[in-house]
Design an enzyme around this catalytic site. Structure first.
Site, PDB file in Angstrom:
ATOM      1  N   ARG A 215       0.858  -1.182   0.000  1.00 61.32           N
ATOM      2  CA  ARG A 215       0.000   0.000   0.000  1.00 61.32           C
ATOM      3  C   ARG A 215       0.894   1.231   0.000  1.00 61.32           C
ATOM      4  NH1 ARG A 215      -3.567  -2.707  -1.469  1.00 61.32           N
ATOM      5  NH2 ARG A 215      -5.706  -2.922  -0.682  1.00 61.32           N
TER       6      ARG A 215
ATOM      7  N   GLU B 292      -3.360   8.059  -4.679  1.00 57.39           N
ATOM      8  CA  GLU B 292      -3.849   7.361  -5.859  1.00 57.39           C
ATOM      9  C   GLU B 292      -5.133   7.981  -6.393  1.00 57.39           C
ATOM     10  OE1 GLU B 292      -3.871   3.120  -5.580  1.00 57.39           O
ATOM     11  OE2 GLU B 292      -1.781   3.048  -4.928  1.00 57.39           O
TER      12      GLU B 292
ATOM     13  N   HIS C 223      -1.053   0.757  -9.675  1.00 57.54           N
ATOM     14  CA  HIS C 223      -1.775  -0.200  -8.831  1.00 57.54           C
ATOM     15  C   HIS C 223      -2.360  -1.303  -9.716  1.00 57.54           C
ATOM     16  CE1 HIS C 223      -3.884  -0.530  -4.694  1.00 57.54           C
ATOM     17  NE2 HIS C 223      -3.638  -1.724  -5.200  1.00 57.54           N
TER      18      HIS C 223
END
Length: 323
Positions: free
Chosen positions: A236, A265, A283
């Site tokens: 993460r 993000e 991602h």
């Protein structure tokens, strides 16, 4: 028979696959509803269950949805859900453990090879008009280097055969795993996180985002690493203090980094994008057709277990919840 509403909130694709599964399972009392826009609370007000990905489900939100019985995530991480609040209000939270372990493992290996061979950096250079095979930092063989793995769940386990194929020595920091257990995978146990940092030529992060791991990697940790080290983050974004990583990459405290996750993000912004010794993917490590459909099936099964059968979902995250 009145059907119970299941809200799919800001989830892409149609729900044809889920509808087919319900027919196969003989489930007739669920109504699947999509909402790609609108306020989550308003959309979920009459729902018995919800499927979300990135939506923050906070205590104030949970308190406004007393009829909601379950939030099912089509992912592994649950850091966008207030688990304590969910438990307090009898709300089950489920995830999809291991649904993309093979994908993330392979993506991580790809990032390691990318940095070791400077593939992305050389591609950028050629496209910019240069033809320089010696661009950037020196290249060394991976064989006999040490990769440090932070935590040892399903993804690192999938990586083990690939890492051994690359002839890397494997060092693991996982406090809950014994040296004997790790030796069974051909890995050595690091006795402390600092030992992992100091000894690793490549450091790869595989932990969940919890309060104890937020900014796990910051200035102090980066200064303990080798100046020739690579950092890989497919966990993460907030596990790494991004500003500290930028400083380390600019100053030469470490050699390079490859990340599939960043801190922002939502805005998709990072100073890492400006650095030649950083490789970033959006991602995407979890992505494959197989992982998509596997996660969707698992999430739906959790909803059926809780709502249709009034049972305890198989992949319940907040195990202390009472309902």
């Amino acid at each position: 028979m009145e059907k119970k509403k299941i809200l799919y909130y800001q989830i892409d694709d149609t729900l044809d696959y889920e509808s087919d599964l319900l027919r196969q399972w003989g489930i007739t009392d669920l109504e699947l509803v999509q909402a790609k826009e609108g306020d989550f609370v308003e959309e979920a007000r009459d729902a018995a269950g919800a499927v979300v990905e990135y939506q923050q489900v906070t205590r104030p939100i949970i308190e406004q949805l007393p009829q909601l019985k379950i939030v099912a995530l089509q992912s592994i991480g649950v850091d966008n859900i207030d688990l304590d609040a969910a438990t307090d209000h009898g709300l089950c939270v489920t995830n999809c453990p291991g649904f993309c372990s093979e994908e993330v493992a392979l993506h991580t290996i790809g990032l390691i090879i990318d940095l070791a061979r400077k593939i992305t950096a050389l591609d950028r250079s050629v496209r910019a008009g240069s033809w320089d095979p010696l661009l950037g930092y020196p290249i060394h063989r991976l064989s006999n280097k040490t990769i440090g793995l932070y935590f040892f769940g399903s993804i690192p386990k999938k990586m083990i055969p690939m890492l051994r194929g690359l002839q890397l020595s494997i060092l693991v920091y996982a406090p809950t795993k014994t040296a004997e257990y790790l030796a069974g995978f051909g890995a050595e146990k690091a006795n402390s996180f600092d030992e992992l940092l100091r000894r690793s030529d490549i450091l790869s992060l595989h932990c969940p985002l919890i309060p104890e791991t937020e900014h796990l990697i910051s200035d102090r940790e980066l200064q303990l690493m080798k100046k020739t080290a690579f950092l890989i983050n497919t966990a993460r974004g907030r596990v790494v203090d991004e500003a500290a990583l930028v400083r380390a990459l600019k100053s030469g405290a470490i050699q390079a980094a490859a990340v599939d996750v960043i801190e922002d993000e939502v805005g998709a912004k990072s100073e890492l994008f400006t650095l030649e010794n950083a490789v970033i993917t959006p991602h995407a490590a979890f992505v494959s057709e197989d992982s998509f459909y596997g996660a969707r099936k698992t999430a739906l099964a959790q909803l059926v277990q809780r709502i249709c059968r009034n049972g305890r979902p198989e992949h319940l995250v907040n195990s202390a919840v009472h309902f």
